[in-house]
Design an enzyme around this catalytic site. Structure first.
Site, PDB file in Angstrom:
ATOM      1  N   THR A  49       0.830  -1.205   0.000  1.00  0.00           N
ATOM      2  CA  THR A  49       0.000   0.000   0.000  1.00  0.00           C
ATOM      3  C   THR A  49       0.865   1.255   0.000  1.00  0.00           C
ATOM      4  OG1 THR A  49      -1.718  -1.162   1.229  1.00  0.00           O
ATOM      5  CG2 THR A  49      -1.817   1.242   1.220  1.00  0.00           C
ATOM      6  N   TYR A 112     -13.125  -3.865  -1.273  1.00  0.00           N
ATOM      7  CA  TYR A 112     -14.369  -3.475  -1.954  1.00  0.00           C
ATOM      8  C   TYR A 112     -15.365  -4.625  -2.092  1.00  0.00           C
ATOM      9  CZ  TYR A 112     -17.677  -1.225  -5.083  1.00  0.00           C
ATOM     10  OH  TYR A 112     -18.820  -0.709  -5.626  1.00  0.00           O
ATOM     11  N   TYR A 138      -2.534  -9.658   5.408  1.00  0.00           N
ATOM     12  CA  TYR A 138      -2.587  -8.241   5.807  1.00  0.00           C
ATOM     13  C   TYR A 138      -4.033  -7.868   6.059  1.00  0.00           C
ATOM     14  CZ  TYR A 138      -1.943  -3.127   5.312  1.00  0.00           C
ATOM     15  OH  TYR A 138      -1.938  -1.770   5.503  1.00  0.00           O
ATOM     16  N   ARG A 143      -9.310   0.149   5.618  1.00  0.00           N
ATOM     17  CA  ARG A 143      -8.959   0.460   4.242  1.00  0.00           C
ATOM     18  C   ARG A 143      -9.688  -0.453   3.246  1.00  0.00           C
ATOM     19  NH1 ARG A 143      -3.834   3.829   2.835  1.00  0.00           N
ATOM     20  NH2 ARG A 143      -4.114   3.999   0.606  1.00  0.00           N
ATOM     21  N   LYS A 166       0.040  -9.290   9.195  1.00  0.00           N
ATOM     22  CA  LYS A 166       0.196  -7.881   9.536  1.00  0.00           C
ATOM     23  C   LYS A 166      -1.175  -7.427  10.006  1.00  0.00           C
ATOM     24  CE  LYS A 166       1.049  -3.285   7.547  1.00  0.00           C
ATOM     25  NZ  LYS A 166       1.316  -2.507   6.306  1.00  0.00           N
ATOM     26  N   ILE A 208       5.391  -3.938  10.544  1.00  0.00           N
ATOM     27  CA  ILE A 208       5.563  -3.533   9.143  1.00  0.00           C
ATOM     28  C   ILE A 208       5.200  -2.059   9.119  1.00  0.00           C
ATOM     29  CG2 ILE A 208       4.765  -3.829   6.777  1.00  0.00           C
ATOM     30  CD1 ILE A 208       4.469  -6.806   7.360  1.00  0.00           C
TER      31      ILE A 208
END
Length: 322
Positions: A49, A112, A138, A143, A166, A208
């Site tokens: 990202t 999404y 992750y 997000r 993560k 991270i």
């Protein structure tokens, strides 16, 4: 037996520097990678990202990973972002990043689509089957709009190459439940720079980090001092940098960190659209914070960096003295 982990400590979610025409600035990327090695980063995460993976073409994505692998040359692990909201594409990215020489992969939850827990299980199962590389999952619900439940992590532990997560949910109750359910089958990394020591206290193997683009040595020290038994030093460093961490998240990542690095004297360019520079008022707040940490003045931590007034006056700063 505990699965082999990719790294312990601070892995840098490294930015992707761009030239004025928007193309990747490979020579500067190489210098940024060298700096990470020299300042004791424990791993680099490329094309995640923070590296603007969502606006990279597949060709750019693989070239970036391959370049990083060659430049780092085994000095620390190179972990490639390979996530997608299209399972077939995520599997393809996994295979190609393995071909490019990555040491491991980072797979974000499909964004999404808002998959069910069964959908997430099936998605990550296909990703695991597509490669022999170790995979870090992750989880960043803010997000992507979807959260991996602890029970789903437990199911995914059956895959030998799903080795870590993560965890950026910010939910410590969830993190504790993951640790309790998965034990040595799934290492945990903090996905939030303001929660490193708290995650370490729950057994996390590190972070991270976006912060380590700016201060790789001290981000490494937050972790290393904890693991070496100097926990008060680790806590002190975490608290020392809280204001800086907050400044790096005044806007959507990686907008602030790229703008901060320009102000520090690295000609890393701008984010690709649809991400754009911060509002001037917000940017000035960040520059003032960088100034308080001695990251702008020429006599501070970075020789050749600019003054706070120069930072305020310039949206794109090209001064470098590497």
């Amino acid at each position: 037996m505990m699965k082999k982990i990719l790294f312990q400590g601070a892995g840098t979610a490294i930015i992707t520097p761009m030239k004025e025409d928007g193309s990747i600035h490979y020579s500067l990327f190489g210098e940024l990678l060298d700096r990470q090695v020299q300042e004791n980063a424990d791993a680099v995460i490329v094309a995640g990202t923070t590296g603007e993976a969502s606006t990279l073409t597949d060709e750019e994505h693989f070239e970036l990973v391959q370049y990083a692998v060659r430049r780092v040359n085994g000095r620390l692990p190179v972990i490639a972002g390979a996530g997608s909201n299209n399972t077939a594409h995520a599997a393809f990215l996994s295979r190609e990043c393995e071909r490019a020489g990555a040491d491991g992969l980072l797979h974000v939850t499909p964004y999404y689509n808002k998959a069910s827990q069964q959908g997430l299980f099936l998605h990550f199962s296909e990703c695991a089957k597509a490669t022999k590389l170790p995979i870090i999952l992750y989880n960043v619900p803010s997000r992507t709009g979807v959260n991996i439940f602890p029970a789903t992590y437990k199911r995914l532990c059956q895959f030998d190459n799903i080795v870590a997560v993560k965890e950026a949910s910010g939910n410590f109750s969830q993190m504790a439940k993951i640790a309790a359910l998965c034990g040595d089958d799934l290492a945990i990394y903090s996905g939030n720079d303001d929660q490193i020591t708290s995650a370490l206290a729950l057994g996390a193997k590190g972070v991270i980090s976006v912060l380590s683009n700016i201060i790789p040595a001290d981000t490494h020290r937050i972790c290393s001092s904890y693991f070496e038994g100097r926990r008060e030093e680790s806590d002190d460093l975490q608290l020392k940098y809280l204001e800086l961490i907050e400044a790096l998240f005044l806007d959507v990542n990686p907008i602030p960190v790229k703008q901060a690095m320009r102000a520090m004297g690295y000609d890393v360019g701008h984010c690709r659209l649809p991400l754009c520079d911060m509002d001037v008022t917000v940017a000035e707040k960040m520059y003032a914070t960088l100034h308080r940490y001695g990251l702008l003045e020429g006599d501070g931590k970075r020789p050749g960096s600019v003054t706070v007034q120069q930072a305020k006056n310039a949206g794109s700063i090209s001064v470098r003295n590497l």
